[in-house]
Design a protein around this motif. Structure first.
Motif, short mmCIF file in Angstrom:
data_model
loop_
_atom_site.label_atom_id
_atom_site.label_comp_id
_atom_site.label_asym_id
_atom_site.label_seq_id
_atom_site.Cartn_x
_atom_site.Cartn_y
_atom_site.Cartn_z
N ARG A 129 56.09 39.96 53.42
CA ARG A 129 57.31 40.15 54.21
C ARG A 129 56.97 40.27 55.68
O ARG A 129 56.05 40.99 56.07
CB ARG A 129 58.04 41.41 53.74
CG ARG A 129 58.55 41.34 52.32
CD ARG A 129 59.36 42.57 51.97
NE ARG A 129 60.47 42.79 52.89
CZ ARG A 129 61.45 43.69 52.68
NH1 ARG A 129 61.43 44.43 51.58
NH2 ARG A 129 62.41 43.85 53.54
N ILE A 148 58.87 43.65 58.26
CA ILE A 148 58.41 45.04 58.31
C ILE A 148 57.92 45.34 59.73
O ILE A 148 57.05 44.64 60.25
CB ILE A 148 57.30 45.30 57.28
CG1 ILE A 148 57.79 44.96 55.87
CG2 ILE A 148 56.84 46.74 57.36
CD1 ILE A 148 58.99 45.77 55.43
N ARG A 163 53.80 51.13 54.63
CA ARG A 163 53.93 49.86 55.34
C ARG A 163 53.20 48.75 54.60
O ARG A 163 53.71 47.63 54.45
CB ARG A 163 53.39 49.99 56.77
CG ARG A 163 53.56 48.72 57.61
CD ARG A 163 53.15 48.97 59.05
NE ARG A 163 53.42 47.80 59.86
CZ ARG A 163 52.56 46.80 60.07
NH1 ARG A 163 51.34 46.87 59.51
NH2 ARG A 163 52.88 45.76 60.80
N ALA A 221 55.20 47.85 51.40
CA ALA A 221 56.42 47.10 51.67
C ALA A 221 56.12 45.68 52.15
O ALA A 221 56.87 44.74 51.86
CB ALA A 221 57.26 47.84 52.72
N ASN A 256 55.63 43.73 45.95
CA ASN A 256 57.02 43.80 45.53
C ASN A 256 57.30 45.08 44.74
O ASN A 256 58.26 45.14 43.97
CB ASN A 256 57.37 42.58 44.67
CG ASN A 256 57.32 41.28 45.47
OD1 ASN A 256 57.77 41.23 46.61
ND2 ASN A 256 56.78 40.23 44.85
N THR A 280 58.67 48.52 43.74
CA THR A 280 59.92 49.20 44.06
C THR A 280 59.70 50.71 44.15
O THR A 280 58.71 51.24 43.62
CB THR A 280 60.98 48.91 42.99
OG1 THR A 280 60.56 49.51 41.75
CG2 THR A 280 61.16 47.41 42.80
N VAL A 339 59.43 54.29 51.09
CA VAL A 339 59.62 52.87 50.81
C VAL A 339 61.11 52.55 50.66
O VAL A 339 61.59 51.51 51.13
CB VAL A 339 58.84 52.45 49.55
CG1 VAL A 339 59.19 51.03 49.12
CG2 VAL A 339 57.34 52.55 49.79
N THR A 378 62.85 49.80 53.14
CA THR A 378 63.28 48.52 52.58
C THR A 378 64.75 48.51 52.16
O THR A 378 65.27 47.47 51.76
CB THR A 378 62.43 48.16 51.35
OG1 THR A 378 62.60 49.17 50.34
CG2 THR A 378 60.96 48.07 51.74
N GLN A 388 66.01 50.05 49.54
CA GLN A 388 66.09 49.95 48.09
C GLN A 388 66.42 51.29 47.43
O GLN A 388 66.28 51.44 46.21
CB GLN A 388 64.75 49.45 47.53
CG GLN A 388 64.41 48.02 47.91
CD GLN A 388 63.07 47.60 47.35
OE1 GLN A 388 62.03 48.20 47.65
NE2 GLN A 388 63.07 46.56 46.52
#
Length: 347
Positions: free
Chosen positions: A2, A5, A37, A40, A44, A46, A93, A97, A99
């Motif tokens: 990603r 970030i 960091r 993320a 992947n 969670t 996290v 993100t 989430q």
């Protein structure tokens, strides 16, 4: 990988709490935030998966504690610390993100309680098998009981404070409708949101001739109040003055006025701690866990470490209850002042 970030400094701003336990600030965040960091950006994974990882590591720590010997205690303490680092990472996290979920918060809470219970029973059970001292059985009950008591106390205090805020806001809305009163704010949240200023200076502004002012938020009252935490940050006086010129003035409701008046030295100590992101509640559940599951096992002093940690936790919980008592007195005086103003207006 990603690419959205942000750099580490920005990740710290987003994920780290403005005030936290000193153990977390000094010994966990320096490790957890860079890992957040990396996680993320490169994986992947969670937040819920991290919660499960922290829980499983906690069970591994309990297995080590159950053996009882010092070498296993050291290994269990190290694993427990890694478990706690993961436990701090899941929320970070989630914030970084986007989430986060209600179920994730519930899972984190339940797993934390199970981990403390299992580790407490395993640690004291292992020491009982090692020494034959039945006092460790009582210590196991004490560890589980104190952890439960702390959370019950925290939740009940939050509900009481929320009720006081709600009643004050209801009275204030009624007064505003009748008299076009100024907007309302709570001193403790003004202080909490900006932990960089001199608390005493803010209190002088709040109590002096010139009322303390805060910017009004579009579409909402400038109303704040107590949350679940026990401490509060400090508002930067200069920033408040700069914003007040373009914002409506707000009446400040200080539900900790009596506590601050009784303990002025506490304000200075808290101001110093909050400038370093450390909350004034120095012995909370986190420090209690670390004393029992890290310091005690590392130094092969489980019994004295548990007793001292439990006693300190009780002292700070009683201090919070006393602070709540003084806050209810401020609440009663505030409600009475609204009633006196209403009577004076009608007359």
């Amino acid at each position: 990988m990603r690419r959205d970030i942000p750099p580490l400094a920005e990740v710290r701003r987003i994920t780290e709490k403005k005030r936290d336990a000193w153990w977390t600030v000094l010994l966990v965040d320096p490790v957890a935030t860079p890992l957040v960091r990396f996680t993320a950006m490169r994986t992947n994974i969670t937040p819920n998966q991290i919660t499960w990882g922290a829980f499983l590591l906690g069970l591994g720590s309990a297995a080590c504690f159950a053996f009882g010997d010092w070498q296993w205690l050291v290994l269990g303490a190290v694993i427990y610390h890694f478990s706690f680092i993961l436990d701090c990472m899941d929320g970070k996290v989630a914030r970084l993100t986007g989430q986060g979920s209600v179920f994730g918060a519930w899972l984190d809470f339940v797993f934390d309680r199970i981990r403390v219970m299992v580790c407490g029973v395993a640690l004291m059970g292992g020491q009982y098998e090692r020494t034959g001292d039945t006092f460790y059985i009582w210590l196991a009950l004490a560890v589980v009981g104190l952890d439960t008591l702390r959370y019950i106390n925290s939740l009940e205090i939050f509900k009481i404070r929320h009720t006081m805020r709600k009643q004050i806001k209801t009275r204030m809305r009624a007064a505003r409708r009748a008299q076009n009163e100024a907007e309302l704010a709570f001193m403790e949240d003004l202080l909490r949101d900006n932990p960089q200023a001199d608390i005493e200076q803010d209190l002088q502004k709040a109590r002096g001739e010139a009322p303390y002012t805060v910017p009004a938020q579009p579409g909402a009252e400038a109303v704040a109040g107590t949350g679940a935490g026990a401490g509060a940050g400090a508002e930067a006086g200069g920033a408040g003055e700069a914003l007040s010129a373009a914002a409506p003035k707000a009446q400040v409701i200080d539900l900790h006025q009596e506590f601050r008046r009784k303990f002025p030295l506490y304000l200075r100590a808290r101001s110093f701690l909050l400038r370093h992101r450390i909350r004034a509640h120095l012995i909370s559940g986190i420090e209690f866990q670390m004393g029992v599951f890290m310091i005690g096992p590392l130094f092969d002093a489980v019994m004295p470490a548990t007793i001292v940690s439990g006693a300190l936790l009780l002292v700070f919980e009683l201090a919070i209850i006393y602070k709540l008592l003084l806050s209810t007195r401020d609440f009663t005086r505030t409600i009475d002042s609204f009633e006196e103003e209403r009577v004076a207006t009608t007359v």
